[in-house]
Enzyme design. Structure first.
Site, short mmCIF file in Angstrom:
data_model
loop_
_atom_site.label_atom_id
_atom_site.label_comp_id
_atom_site.label_asym_id
_atom_site.label_seq_id
_atom_site.Cartn_x
_atom_site.Cartn_y
_atom_site.Cartn_z
N HIS A 190 0.84 -1.20 0.00
CA HIS A 190 0.00 0.00 0.00
C HIS A 190 0.88 1.25 0.00
CE1 HIS A 190 -3.54 2.44 1.96
NE2 HIS A 190 -3.05 3.01 0.88
N GLU A 209 1.30 8.19 -3.84
CA GLU A 209 2.19 7.76 -2.78
C GLU A 209 3.47 8.57 -2.75
OE1 GLU A 209 1.57 5.45 -0.30
OE2 GLU A 209 -0.47 5.61 -1.12
N HIS A 265 3.89 10.87 0.47
CA HIS A 265 4.79 10.23 1.42
C HIS A 265 6.25 10.19 0.97
CE1 HIS A 265 1.16 8.97 3.50
NE2 HIS A 265 0.72 8.38 2.39
#
Length: 276
Positions: free
Chosen positions: A89, A138, A142
């Site tokens: 994920h 992502e 992040h």
């Protein structure tokens, strides 16, 4: 005539002090000098304090695996034939998001990783091989924060290291060795936790989809492992307080994963079951 010395912490000699007492211009400069020195010290101290609460500061990484069948259960509109193995994920710093909005995702930087990315880190909800929106999300949210580490300071390093960690952790193999596999039967959450803790030596964070109306079991959906900045496994203990903590849960539509309940039976589904 008694000439008292200034406090010892200033380290000013008697001669210098007496000289300034006798010459107003020098005394004025002396006072200004100490004023600016004190101001400089105050600013330095303030800067240090601010760096401690900098919104981009973080201490550990959450490495999240999700179970594609559960992801599809949460939103089946564009989810077909999900993988029957745990996939990545994300790799998330614990207290930082969107650290550099000018550092845009560029798929050409990870062209050498695409085969592994499609297998280990697929966009479960959008299976098109040419779709990169999930990876872009992502990286933007992040990866730009994780890039403060040298080993993660490029898109190729960030995604490549995540794949390396995935292969090292081998969650799929661990669960199989523990006899935990997709089934129509229910598991005890405590048994799953104990198996993972025994295998890895640390406590991961496990998230489930709460029971829907008419169901008695929660559905396992996500397992997160925590790493230090040196990429060593640590317990995934919850950090208290602070508004910048990463909310490491998945929400799709009206369904949302949350930390699993130890007292509820746990379903580890092998197929997507759509309730109409």
């Amino acid at each position: 005539m008694d000439h008292s010395l200034p406090p010892a912490c200033f380290h000013v000699s008697t001669e210098s002090y007496l000289d300034n007492k006798m010459k107003p211009a020098k005394l004025h400069n002396w006072i200004l000098g100490w004023f600016f020195m004190a101001l400089c010290c105050w600013c330095t101290s303030d800067t240090f304090t601010q760096s401690d609460i900098h919104p981009h500061a973080w201490k550990k990484l959450y490495f999240a695996h999700h179970w594609p069948v559960t992801v599809c259960k949460m939103n089946a509109n564009d989810c077909h034939d999900p993988p029957k193995y745990w996939t990545i994920h994300g790799l998330w710093p614990d207290r930082a998001e969107d650290c550099n909005r000018t550092w845009h995702f560029n798929v050409t930087e990870i062209k050498d990783l695409l085969s592994d990315m499609r297998h280990y880190w697929p966009d479960v909800l959008h299976s098109s091989l040419n779709r990169t929106q999930f990876w872009k999300h992502e990286w933007d949210k992040h990866g730009t924060c994780a890039a403060t580490l040298k080993v993660l300071n490029s898109q190729k390093k960030y995604f490549g290291k995540a794949i390396e960690l995935y292969q090292h952790v081998d969650l799929n193999g661990c669960l199989l060795k523990a006899g935990i596999k997709p089934s129509s039967s229910y598991y005890k959450m405590t048994a799953i936790k104990e198996a993972l803790t025994r295998f890895y030596g640390v406590t991961p964070k496990i998230q489930c989809l709460p029971p829907e109306e008419g169901e008695k079991a929660q559905t396992i959906g996500q397992i997160e492992f925590c790493f230090t900045k040196e990429l060593q496994l640590v317990n995934c203990t919850t950090r208290e307080g602070g508004s910048n903590a990463v909310h490491a849960h998945l929400k799709l539509g009206t369904s949302e994963l949350s930390v699993c309940n130890d007292t509820l039976p746990t379903y580890y589904p092998s197929e997507v079951q759509i309730h109409k």
